[in-house]
Design a protein around this motif. Structure first.
Motif, mmCIF file in Angstrom:
data_model
loop_
_atom_site.group_PDB
_atom_site.id
_atom_site.type_symbol
_atom_site.label_atom_id
_atom_site.label_comp_id
_atom_site.label_asym_id
_atom_site.label_seq_id
_atom_site.Cartn_x
_atom_site.Cartn_y
_atom_site.Cartn_z
ATOM 1 N N PRO A 162 0.828 -1.217 0.000
ATOM 2 C CA PRO A 162 0.000 0.000 0.000
ATOM 3 C C PRO A 162 0.857 1.260 0.000
ATOM 4 O O PRO A 162 2.052 1.229 0.341
ATOM 5 C CB PRO A 162 -0.789 -0.131 1.304
ATOM 6 C CG PRO A 162 0.097 -0.924 2.205
ATOM 7 C CD PRO A 162 0.829 -1.895 1.310
ATOM 8 N N TYR A 163 0.249 2.359 -0.374
ATOM 9 C CA TYR A 163 0.938 3.654 -0.346
ATOM 10 C C TYR A 163 1.472 3.950 1.048
ATOM 11 O O TYR A 163 2.553 4.531 1.204
ATOM 12 C CB TYR A 163 -0.029 4.754 -0.791
ATOM 13 C CG TYR A 163 0.592 6.131 -0.831
ATOM 14 C CD1 TYR A 163 1.346 6.544 -1.926
ATOM 15 C CD2 TYR A 163 0.433 7.026 0.235
ATOM 16 C CE1 TYR A 163 1.921 7.799 -1.962
ATOM 17 C CE2 TYR A 163 1.005 8.289 0.208
ATOM 18 C CZ TYR A 163 1.752 8.673 -0.894
ATOM 19 O OH TYR A 163 2.320 9.914 -0.926
ATOM 20 N N GLU A 164 0.728 3.521 2.061
ATOM 21 C CA GLU A 164 1.148 3.760 3.448
ATOM 22 C C GLU A 164 2.492 3.103 3.752
ATOM 23 O O GLU A 164 3.260 3.595 4.582
ATOM 24 C CB GLU A 164 0.077 3.253 4.417
ATOM 25 C CG GLU A 164 -1.219 4.048 4.414
ATOM 26 C CD GLU A 164 -2.088 3.788 3.192
ATOM 27 O OE1 GLU A 164 -2.971 4.622 2.919
ATOM 28 O OE2 GLU A 164 -1.856 2.744 2.510
ATOM 29 N N GLY A 165 2.779 1.982 3.088
ATOM 30 C CA GLY A 165 4.064 1.328 3.282
ATOM 31 C C GLY A 165 5.207 2.161 2.740
ATOM 32 O O GLY A 165 6.259 2.295 3.372
ATOM 33 N N ALA A 166 5.024 2.720 1.541
ATOM 34 C CA ALA A 166 6.044 3.593 0.962
ATOM 35 C C ALA A 166 6.229 4.842 1.817
ATOM 36 O O ALA A 166 7.357 5.311 2.024
ATOM 37 C CB ALA A 166 5.656 3.973 -0.465
ATOM 38 N N LYS A 167 5.134 5.364 2.332
ATOM 39 C CA LYS A 167 5.200 6.551 3.181
ATOM 40 C C LYS A 167 5.955 6.259 4.477
ATOM 41 O O LYS A 167 6.787 7.058 4.918
ATOM 42 C CB LYS A 167 3.785 7.037 3.495
ATOM 43 C CG LYS A 167 3.722 8.312 4.314
ATOM 44 C CD LYS A 167 2.283 8.741 4.542
ATOM 45 C CE LYS A 167 2.222 10.005 5.394
ATOM 46 N NZ LYS A 167 0.809 10.387 5.698
ATOM 47 N N ALA A 168 5.684 5.091 5.073
ATOM 48 C CA ALA A 168 6.382 4.711 6.299
ATOM 49 C C ALA A 168 7.876 4.556 6.044
ATOM 50 O O ALA A 168 8.713 4.928 6.883
ATOM 51 C CB ALA A 168 5.795 3.415 6.850
ATOM 52 N N LEU A 169 8.234 4.015 4.879
ATOM 53 C CA LEU A 169 9.643 3.866 4.531
ATOM 54 C C LEU A 169 10.312 5.225 4.412
ATOM 55 O O LEU A 169 11.410 5.442 4.942
ATOM 56 C CB LEU A 169 9.772 3.089 3.229
ATOM 57 C CG LEU A 169 11.193 2.982 2.649
ATOM 58 C CD1 LEU A 169 12.127 2.277 3.615
ATOM 59 C CD2 LEU A 169 11.168 2.268 1.300
ATOM 60 N N VAL A 170 9.688 6.148 3.716
ATOM 61 C CA VAL A 170 10.276 7.475 3.535
ATOM 62 C C VAL A 170 10.422 8.194 4.872
ATOM 63 O O VAL A 170 11.441 8.854 5.137
ATOM 64 C CB VAL A 170 9.441 8.309 2.542
ATOM 65 C CG1 VAL A 170 9.871 9.769 2.557
ATOM 66 C CG2 VAL A 170 9.580 7.739 1.134
ATOM 67 N N GLU A 171 9.442 8.071 5.725
ATOM 68 C CA GLU A 171 9.528 8.706 7.052
ATOM 69 C C GLU A 171 10.698 8.145 7.844
ATOM 70 O O GLU A 171 11.409 8.892 8.534
ATOM 71 C CB GLU A 171 8.214 8.501 7.807
ATOM 72 C CG GLU A 171 7.069 9.327 7.241
ATOM 73 C CD GLU A 171 5.727 8.999 7.887
ATOM 74 O OE1 GLU A 171 5.656 8.014 8.657
ATOM 75 O OE2 GLU A 171 4.749 9.721 7.606
ATOM 76 N N PHE A 172 10.932 6.835 7.727
ATOM 77 C CA PHE A 172 12.070 6.239 8.427
ATOM 78 C C PHE A 172 13.387 6.667 7.779
ATOM 79 O O PHE A 172 14.381 6.929 8.480
ATOM 80 C CB PHE A 172 11.961 4.721 8.458
ATOM 81 C CG PHE A 172 13.125 4.067 9.133
ATOM 82 C CD1 PHE A 172 13.286 4.156 10.510
ATOM 83 C CD2 PHE A 172 14.099 3.400 8.393
ATOM 84 C CE1 PHE A 172 14.387 3.585 11.134
ATOM 85 C CE2 PHE A 172 15.196 2.832 9.007
ATOM 86 C CZ PHE A 172 15.337 2.918 10.391
ATOM 87 N N LEU A 173 13.420 6.735 6.456
ATOM 88 C CA LEU A 173 14.622 7.206 5.764
ATOM 89 C C LEU A 173 14.994 8.618 6.226
ATOM 90 O O LEU A 173 16.171 8.918 6.476
ATOM 91 C CB LEU A 173 14.393 7.194 4.255
ATOM 92 C CG LEU A 173 14.424 5.838 3.545
ATOM 93 C CD1 LEU A 173 13.781 5.939 2.159
ATOM 94 C CD2 LEU A 173 15.854 5.330 3.406
ATOM 95 N N GLU A 174 14.007 9.473 6.326
ATOM 96 C CA GLU A 174 14.246 10.849 6.776
ATOM 97 C C GLU A 174 14.808 10.860 8.197
ATOM 98 O O GLU A 174 15.767 11.586 8.506
ATOM 99 C CB GLU A 174 12.950 11.646 6.711
ATOM 100 C CG GLU A 174 12.473 11.924 5.292
ATOM 101 C CD GLU A 174 11.098 12.559 5.258
ATOM 102 O OE1 GLU A 174 10.356 12.460 6.258
ATOM 103 O OE2 GLU A 174 10.746 13.151 4.207
ATOM 104 N N LYS A 175 14.216 10.068 9.072
ATOM 105 C CA LYS A 175 14.659 9.998 10.464
ATOM 106 C C LYS A 175 16.075 9.458 10.565
ATOM 107 O O LYS A 175 16.917 10.019 11.289
ATOM 108 C CB LYS A 175 13.691 9.100 11.247
ATOM 109 C CG LYS A 175 14.048 8.857 12.712
ATOM 110 C CD LYS A 175 12.956 8.048 13.391
ATOM 111 C CE LYS A 175 13.288 7.735 14.839
ATOM 112 N NZ LYS A 175 14.419 6.778 14.961
ATOM 113 N N PHE A 176 16.354 8.389 9.817
ATOM 114 C CA PHE A 176 17.680 7.788 9.854
ATOM 115 C C PHE A 176 18.729 8.761 9.327
ATOM 116 O O PHE A 176 19.834 8.856 9.891
ATOM 117 C CB PHE A 176 17.684 6.504 9.027
ATOM 118 C CG PHE A 176 18.947 5.698 9.158
ATOM 119 C CD1 PHE A 176 19.086 4.755 10.165
ATOM 120 C CD2 PHE A 176 20.012 5.869 8.269
ATOM 121 C CE1 PHE A 176 20.251 4.002 10.298
ATOM 122 C CE2 PHE A 176 21.172 5.129 8.382
ATOM 123 C CZ PHE A 176 21.292 4.195 9.398
#
Length: 357
Positions: free
Chosen positions: A335-349
């Motif tokens: 789902p789109y939410e999965g891609a969004k969760a990945l990007v949010e984690f990438l930003e945090k990392f």
């Protein structure tokens, strides 16, 4: 938080499909038998396989001039089986886009087929796809891998060639809209976009299925005549694939899922384009919708990313052993939410580790 599975395969199934499977496990269609127990000779299964064929051809926008075979042995088996069945002069062309194209070449050669590499992006480390393919006149067909899971590349449109095409679509099967006007065979494993491991699908022009002396389990004429049931087929895998085909049909078909896949991949690529820590080596016009590769350039930092991603329920992001780094597979069921969760984690990392690399 939801768990998101970014594995290159076997991959995520749609939630609604899993719920349907759960309902059918104890008793399929009121039969009293689990869907895992029904006979492949039963009316119950005959209806499943007939519907799956119809749904697949409709989603591919193909007529009944094409036969659908539901087989076992993975796409790797078809690297040799296809040329053995349809390469009349035993001479084919291959577009070298990476690891799986090379594997297709090697297996065809083992079967006594002459394979000419007519285009390659090896010199560019497979960071793009060949744009210029030399015209040929004497080949039975040209083999093309439409999407490359390891290298993170894909074709947006199919090249127009003099020869017919044979397409390995394993990792973007029904994930991108292609026009199949000059295609003899479309094949791929189901475990990425269409279902579970154990099922390989071959869609082939019926006029190419001719009598030959191949062993029965390799022989398309015999397999087609037996409706893919020369021996016991992967019943549960075909059933699951049909549920996914129904799901795609209800969503609006390939054009709709392609739009959703673009939204997901663009979200991740937009982040990578502007990142000061992560990089993607693939040329922009060759980037895959379904398999995004990236890295920090630091092996230890990449390992840290993978560990912390798992701690945040972002699973199976480790890159293929041949290229290292990370890989996010955004197949149809992601789902789109999965891609969004990945990007949010990438930003945090990136914020927490910017000064390390």
């Amino acid at each position: 938080m939801s768990v998101y599975n970014f594995a290159a395969g076997p991959a995520m199934l749609p939630t609604s499909v899993i719920q349907q499977i759960k309902g059918d496990l104890p008793s399929f269609n009121g039969s009293g038998m689990s869907v895992m127990e029904i006979s492949h000779r039963s009316d119950l299964f005959e209806k499943i396989i007939a519907e799956a064929k119809t749904n697949l051809l409709n989603l591919l926008n193909l007529s009944d001039d094409y036969e659908v075979l539901f087989l076992q042995g993975g796409a790797t088996t078809q690297f040799a089986a296809i040329p053995m069945n349809i390469a009349k002069t035993k001479h084919i062309g291959l577009v070298d886009t990476g690891h799986w194209a090379v594997r297709a070449q090697e297996e065809a050669q083992k079967a006594g087929i002459k394979v000419d590499t007519i285009a390659s992006s090896k010199i560019d480390h497979y960071h793009d796809i060949p744009k210029v393919i030399k015209p040929q006149e004497t080949l039975d067909y040209v083999h093309l891998t439409t999407n490359n899971t390891i290298e993170g590349t894909s074709y947006k449109t199919l090249p127009e060639l003099n020869e017919p095409l044979v397409l390995d679509v394993s990792s973007n099967f029904l994930a991108q809209n292609y026009l199949f006007k000059n295609v003899d065979v479309i094949y791929g494993g189901a475990q990425k976009n269409l279902g579970i491991a154990g099922l390989t699908i071959v869609v082939i022009r019926k006029d190419l299925i001719t009598k030959n002396d191949l062993p029965s389990m390799w022989n398309y004429q015999i397999l087609a005549k037996k409706n893919s049931m020369l021996n016991t087929p992967p019943v549960f895998a075909i059933y699951t694939a049909n549920l996914v085909l129904r799901w795609l049909k209800d969503l609006g078909g390939v054009l709709e899922i392609e739009k959703r896949n673009l939204q997901k991949s663009n979200l991740v690529y937009d982040f990578l384009n502007n990142s000061k820590l992560f990089t993607n080596p693939v040329k922009k016009d060759s980037r895959s919708l379904t398999n995004i590769i990236f890295s920090t350039g630091n092996d230890e930092l990449d390992k840290k990313f993978i560990v912390e991603a798992e701690e945040n329920d972002l699973l199976n992001l480790k890159g293929h052993r041949l290229v290292g780094g990370m890989r996010a597979s955004l197949y149809n069921a992601m789902p789109y939410e999965g891609a969004k969760a990945l990007v949010e984690f990438l930003e945090k990392f990136e914020k927490e580790n910017r000064g390390i690399n």
